[in-house]
Design a protein around this motif. Structure first.
Motif, PDB file in Angstrom:
ATOM      1  N   UNK A   1       0.831  -1.207   0.000  1.00  0.00           N
ATOM      2  CA  UNK A   1       0.000   0.000   0.000  1.00  0.00           C
ATOM      3  C   UNK A   1       0.865   1.256   0.000  1.00  0.00           C
ATOM      4  N   UNK A   2       1.912   1.252   0.823  1.00  0.00           N
ATOM      5  CA  UNK A   2       2.778   2.430   0.893  1.00  0.00           C
ATOM      6  C   UNK A   2       3.489   2.634  -0.440  1.00  0.00           C
ATOM      7  N   UNK A   3       3.875   1.546  -1.067  1.00  0.00           N
ATOM      8  CA  UNK A   3       4.553   1.654  -2.368  1.00  0.00           C
ATOM      9  C   UNK A   3       3.579   2.117  -3.456  1.00  0.00           C
ATOM     10  N   UNK A   4       2.365   1.595  -3.393  1.00  0.00           N
ATOM     11  CA  UNK A   4       1.353   2.010  -4.367  1.00  0.00           C
ATOM     12  C   UNK A   4       1.022   3.493  -4.195  1.00  0.00           C
ATOM     13  N   UNK A   5       1.048   3.938  -2.940  1.00  0.00           N
ATOM     14  CA  UNK A   5       0.800   5.368  -2.698  1.00  0.00           C
ATOM     15  C   UNK A   5       1.834   6.212  -3.449  1.00  0.00           C
ATOM     16  N   UNK A   6       3.099   5.853  -3.300  1.00  0.00           N
ATOM     17  CA  UNK A   6       4.163   6.588  -3.992  1.00  0.00           C
ATOM     18  C   UNK A   6       3.945   6.563  -5.508  1.00  0.00           C
ATOM     19  N   UNK A   7       3.691   5.379  -6.027  1.00  0.00           N
ATOM     20  CA  UNK A   7       3.527   5.224  -7.478  1.00  0.00           C
ATOM     21  C   UNK A   7       2.363   6.054  -8.012  1.00  0.00           C
ATOM     22  N   UNK A   8       1.274   6.084  -7.244  1.00  0.00           N
ATOM     23  CA  UNK A   8       0.049   6.682  -7.780  1.00  0.00           C
ATOM     24  C   UNK A   8      -0.115   8.155  -7.428  1.00  0.00           C
ATOM     25  N   UNK A   9       0.269   8.529  -6.203  1.00  0.00           N
ATOM     26  CA  UNK A   9      -0.175   9.838  -5.728  1.00  0.00           C
ATOM     27  C   UNK A   9       0.860  10.957  -5.836  1.00  0.00           C
ATOM     28  N   UNK A  10       2.105  10.642  -6.118  1.00  0.00           N
ATOM     29  CA  UNK A  10       3.106  11.717  -6.157  1.00  0.00           C
ATOM     30  C   UNK A  10       2.748  12.785  -7.172  1.00  0.00           C
ATOM     31  N   UNK A  11       2.235  12.400  -8.300  1.00  0.00           N
ATOM     32  CA  UNK A  11       1.842  13.390  -9.306  1.00  0.00           C
ATOM     33  C   UNK A  11       0.337  13.331  -9.529  1.00  0.00           C
ATOM     34  N   UNK A  12      -0.405  13.161  -8.415  1.00  0.00           N
ATOM     35  CA  UNK A  12      -1.865  13.094  -8.470  1.00  0.00           C
ATOM     36  C   UNK A  12      -2.344  12.079  -9.506  1.00  0.00           C
ATOM     37  N   UNK A  13      -1.612  11.009  -9.638  1.00  0.00           N
ATOM     38  CA  UNK A  13      -1.935   9.917 -10.561  1.00  0.00           C
ATOM     39  C   UNK A  13      -1.925  10.397 -12.019  1.00  0.00           C
ATOM     40  N   UNK A  14      -1.234  11.485 -12.294  1.00  0.00           N
ATOM     41  CA  UNK A  14      -1.200  12.018 -13.648  1.00  0.00           C
ATOM     42  C   UNK A  14       0.090  11.685 -14.385  1.00  0.00           C
ATOM     43  N   UNK A  15       1.041  11.041 -13.706  1.00  0.00           N
ATOM     44  CA  UNK A  15       2.230  10.589 -14.415  1.00  0.00           C
ATOM     45  C   UNK A  15       1.850   9.439 -15.337  1.00  0.00           C
ATOM     46  N   UNK A  16       2.510   9.361 -16.480  1.00  0.00           N
ATOM     47  CA  UNK A  16       2.161   8.286 -17.413  1.00  0.00           C
ATOM     48  C   UNK A  16       2.478   6.918 -16.829  1.00  0.00           C
ATOM     49  N   UNK A  17       3.421   6.851 -15.885  1.00  0.00           N
ATOM     50  CA  UNK A  17       3.777   5.559 -15.289  1.00  0.00           C
ATOM     51  C   UNK A  17       2.983   5.256 -14.029  1.00  0.00           C
ATOM     52  N   UNK A  18       2.135   6.204 -13.591  1.00  0.00           N
ATOM     53  CA  UNK A  18       1.341   5.960 -12.390  1.00  0.00           C
ATOM     54  C   UNK A  18       0.272   4.920 -12.683  1.00  0.00           C
ATOM     55  N   UNK A  19       0.187   3.865 -11.872  1.00  0.00           N
ATOM     56  CA  UNK A  19      -0.842   2.852 -12.143  1.00  0.00           C
ATOM     57  C   UNK A  19      -2.255   3.406 -11.971  1.00  0.00           C
ATOM     58  N   UNK A  20      -3.120   3.028 -12.904  1.00  0.00           N
ATOM     59  CA  UNK A  20      -4.509   3.479 -12.871  1.00  0.00           C
ATOM     60  C   UNK A  20      -5.465   2.293 -12.846  1.00  0.00           C
ATOM     61  N   UNK A  21      -4.894   1.117 -13.018  1.00  0.00           N
ATOM     62  CA  UNK A  21      -5.666  -0.130 -12.994  1.00  0.00           C
ATOM     63  C   UNK A  21      -4.838  -1.105 -12.165  1.00  0.00           C
ATOM     64  N   UNK A  22      -5.511  -1.844 -11.293  1.00  0.00           N
ATOM     65  CA  UNK A  22      -4.806  -2.877 -10.538  1.00  0.00           C
ATOM     66  C   UNK A  22      -5.457  -4.215 -10.870  1.00  0.00           C
ATOM     67  N   UNK A  23      -4.643  -5.149 -11.333  1.00  0.00           N
ATOM     68  CA  UNK A  23      -5.154  -6.461 -11.712  1.00  0.00           C
ATOM     69  C   UNK A  23      -4.657  -7.490 -10.701  1.00  0.00           C
ATOM     70  N   UNK A  24      -5.578  -8.256 -10.163  1.00  0.00           N
ATOM     71  CA  UNK A  24      -5.219  -9.337  -9.248  1.00  0.00           C
ATOM     72  C   UNK A  24      -5.148 -10.649 -10.015  1.00  0.00           C
ATOM     73  N   UNK A  25      -4.182 -11.490  -9.650  1.00  0.00           N
ATOM     74  CA  UNK A  25      -3.998 -12.759 -10.349  1.00  0.00           C
ATOM     75  C   UNK A  25      -4.195 -13.926  -9.378  1.00  0.00           C
ATOM     76  N   UNK A  26      -5.020 -14.887  -9.777  1.00  0.00           N
ATOM     77  CA  UNK A  26      -5.126 -16.139  -9.030  1.00  0.00           C
ATOM     78  C   UNK A  26      -6.263 -16.186  -8.024  1.00  0.00           C
ATOM     79  N   UNK A  27      -6.320 -17.274  -7.279  1.00  0.00           N
ATOM     80  CA  UNK A  27      -7.384 -17.485  -6.287  1.00  0.00           C
ATOM     81  C   UNK A  27      -7.349 -16.396  -5.225  1.00  0.00           C
ATOM     82  N   UNK A  28      -8.510 -15.912  -4.859  1.00  0.00           N
ATOM     83  CA  UNK A  28      -8.598 -14.906  -3.799  1.00  0.00           C
ATOM     84  C   UNK A  28      -8.150 -13.525  -4.237  1.00  0.00           C
TER      85      UNK A  28
END
Lengths: 414, 340
Positions: free
Chosen positions: A232-259
């Motif tokens: 969560x802390x890492x995702x915060x850095x990735x997404x919120x530093x540039x208000x999620x407007x950086x081209x590399x900021x994740x905007x979709x999170x995909x979960x893989x596998x059971x659960x």
């Protein structure tokens, strides 16, 4: 045609705001002419490493920089150890019989969404020995002002390097960009489709090349069985530093596998805690714009679940990625989806996809995935927390290679 | 029942029922709306209070075509320009909805203007109606109000002589003056006698607030110029045409019988306490042909009276406190391209 005689070379001054090497105003024609004759440095010359290191020190020393977390990785990138390592990598990529030399004058048009990007773009080009001119928007953040001050302080102590760089600012009028485009040996444009189209219409010199960094989309992939790793802390850095407007900021999170749904929902709950802990807030106007956007997305197709965890975090859980169009308002809106297996994600990948931020997926699975995608998209895969970390490989380019020329000198050592 | 005669508790209860019924109607009649309600209010069936009715951001009508009637039943499409360069809202009306809007606006306006149509002075130019490409909120406002007056004179189209002749002709009769707030401010001349008349104006304070003109200063200035005493601003959304909030003698904007407001706290989004500033949600029992019965605006305001305005009108009355500032959602696309 009376009155149209006279020298064809006569030009009217094009006055612009100058920011680096000193704040003021100047004639852009003169600035370009001076850059054209400024002596240039060899790639990774000692003076260039000194210059970068001094900028790094100035940033670490600026009390204002503490308020802007995104300056820390930039300052780290500019440290001597880091830029020397880049120099070593550059030297290692040389072939026997080929010398790597600068292209000449680089004209940079950085994005205004990611304030620090102009310095990365400038630094890489500077380090390989180019002379540089950067166009900044007239609307500048405090982060940008901190960066300009740091560059100016260092420029004053490194006059020879200072002569090879200029940062200027002007509006949307085409003339200044046209002048710099004609003067440039390489043009570097970061921006959306409209920006690229506008600038690209301006002619370059016949020999000049161009690097285009268009609007991109980025997403994160989490293996449900993987370790937590403080995601969560890492995702915060990735997404919120540039208000999620950086081209590399994740905007979709995909979960893989059971659960996977459970894992994703837990991750967003933790992200909400992180948002609160860091006291990150959005302006009300951005909140309303985001909600209007989100409701529009809900109107367009059925969704699994809609979660407004706070003004700063909204999650739209999708039953399927079919028809997902990648438009996005930034400001803390995440799409979420799950797949049984990483391979199921491969058909979804498109040219617009830039960074895939991953957790719990080993190198073998990722290599297989990249092979399955086979170049249809994704230019970098990084761990959570590194989405915004800049590197020489960006959007499919090797910047060090693109910003230099190869001179064939048979018999010369590598 | 006459306008402004129902106590708030009673009115709220009736509105919650009517709005719940409208929600159910639109969920069936407008698929995109149904999907939104399914997502934002899963399991919703009926609201016991107005604030529990699911609402839409008003700007959704700019980005999406939201209709609860078949395309062939569209009798009229209202558009609102909003800010320059933006896509306008599109509001789809069938014959019945259009008639309802007119009837409801009439009921409200007759409360303020009386039953007789007055000679009408319009602080604008006729050409604002003609140029369909620029057909604006200004044009729509004039078209909506014109039926409440007679012998219309467009101030900007008339010479001083024509204007004076018109005023002489109607001397001794109260005159209705209408216009957009900033147009009235700019166009209504000094030294003409409009005593006994009534001025109705609307259309936002931004331009005047920039010049630091307050509503009270506006009223005083109008009186100084023309001796006009009765000055009423009104607030309303193009997306809820027919439902207008008219300013009383005490400066409060009163919710009409068919409409009401929920002032929402901008963090919790729960109803704000009386007097607290929040984002204005407007509700109206009119919209049947499009799902616009509960809309979150981009305006800020607060409740100033609940059945207790000194003017004696019942129900809620509000004060508008400006617009939520547009956030600069930056984006990779704004490095150098001129605004489209």
């Amino acid at each position: 045609m009376l009155g149209h005689g006279g020298a064809a070379t006569m030009t009217t001054p094009l006055v612009v705001e100058t920011l680096v090497p000193a704040r003021g105003v100047g004639d852009l024609g003169e600035i370009a002419a001076e850059l054209a004759v400024a002596p240039s440095f060899a790639p990774f010359a000692a003076e260039l490493l000194d210059f970068c290191h001094a900028v790094s020190r100035a940033l670490f020393a600026d009390p204002r920089a503490k308020r802007h977390g995104e300056l820390v990785p930039l300052a780290s990138f500019l440290r001597r150890a880091s830029v020397s390592a880049l120099g070593d990598a550059f030297a290692a990529s040389a072939h026997a019989g080929v010398r790597q030399v600068p292209r000449g004058l680089a004209f940079h048009v950085p994005p205004s969404s990611v304030d620090t990007m102009f310095v990365y773009s400038l630094a890489v080009s500077l380090l390989v020995g180019n002379r540089n001119v950067v166009r900044l928007s007239q609307r500048r953040s405090e982060t940008t002002e901190v960066l300009i001050d740091a560059l100016n302080a260092v420029a004053a102590e490194h006059p020879a390097v200072a002569r090879t760089l200029a940062v200027v600012s002007y509006g949307h009028e085409p003339e200044p960009s046209a002048l710099l485009s004609r003067a440039a040996d390489v043009r570097v444009i970061w921006g959306g489709d409209a920006t690229i189209e506008t600038i690209r219409a301006l002619p370059l010199a016949p020999h000049a090349t161009e690097l285009l960094f268009g609007d991109r989309f980025s997403f994160a992939v989490v293996d449900a069985a993987g370790p937590d790793e403080d995601l969560a802390a890492r995702l915060f850095t990735d997404a919120y530093w540039f208000d999620q407007m950086g081209c590399s900021s994740p905007r979709l999170v995909v979960g893989v596998g059971d659960g996977a749904w459970e894992r994703i929902e837990t991750l967003f709950d933790a992200l909400q805690d992180e948002v609160r802990r860091r006291a990150y807030t959005l302006e009300l106007g951005a909140v309303l714009a985001k909600r209007a956007y989100a409701y529009g997305a809900l109107a367009d197709r059925p969704v699994r679940r809609y979660r407004e965890l706070s003004n700063e975090l909204t999650v739209i859980e999708l039953d399927t990625l079919d028809g997902f169009d990648r438009t996005h308002p930034g400001a803390g809106l995440f799409y979420a989806a799950v797949v049984d297996d990483l391979d199921q994600l491969a058909p979804f990948v498109a040219r617009k996809d830039q960074t895939m931020t991953v957790s719990g997926l080993d190198a073998d699975r990722l290599a297989g995935f990249v092979q399955a995608v086979n170049g249809r998209g994704i230019d970098r895969i990084v761990g959570f927390g590194d989405a915004l970390a800049f590197g020489r490989f960006w959007d499919g380019y090797d910047l060090l290679a693109e910003l230099t020329r190869r001179v064939h000198v048979p018999g010369s050592p590598a | 029942m006459a306008e402004y005669a129902t106590p708030q508790v009673q009115k709220s209860r009736a509105m919650a029922t009517a709005l719940s019924e409208l929600t159910a109607h639109h969920r069936v009649a407008c698929e995109p709306y149904g999907r939104i309600v399914d997502a934002v209010a899963p399991g919703f069936s009926a609201a016991t209070s107005v604030d529990a009715v699911p609402h839409l951001p008003v700007s959704l009508f700019k980005s999406h075509e939201l209709r609860s009637i078949p395309r062939e039943d569209v009798f009229k499409t209202l558009t609102s320009s909003g800010t320059t360069g933006q896509q306008p809202s599109r509001i789809f009306l069938d014959r019945e909805s259009a008639a309802q809007q007119t009837r409801t606006l009439s009921t409200t306006m007759q409360h303020w203007l009386g039953p007789v149509r007055l000679p009408m002075l319009i602080a604008d130019t006729r050409s604002v109606l003609k140029d369909r490409t620029q057909f604006s909120a200004r044009g729509a406002g004039i078209l909506g109000m014109a039926p409440f007056g007679r012998d219309h004179l467009y101030l900007m189209d008339a010479s001083a002589d024509e204007r004076d002749a018109w005023l002489t002709k109607h001397a001794g009769t109260p005159v209705l003056v209408f216009g957009f707030t900033f147009m009235v401010w700019e166009q209504l001349p000094s030294g003409i006698d409009l005593s006994g008349g009534i001025l109705i104006h609307s259309g936002g304070w931004k331009r005047l607030a920039d010049q630091a003109v307050t509503p009270a200063a506006f009223r005083a200035q109008m009186r100084a110029r023309t001796q006009i005493e009765r000055v009423h601003n009104f607030y309303g959304m193009a997306e809820q045409t027919g439902t207008v909030y008219v300013e009383c003698e005490h400066g409060a904007l009163h919710a009409p019988d068919r409409g009401d407001v929920v002032i929402r706290d901008p963090v919790s989004w729960a109803p704000a306490a009386r007097g607290e500033t929040g984002v204005i949600e407007v509700v109206s029992t009119l919209p049947r042909s499009y799902p616009g019965h509960a809309l979150l605006t981009e305006d800020l305001g607060r409740v100033v009276a609940v059945d207790d305005c000194p003017c004696g009108r019942l129900g809620q009355a509000i004060e508008i406190q400006g617009r939520v500032p547009k956030a600069e959602l930056r984006g990779c696309s704004d490095t150098a391209a001129p605004p489209q």
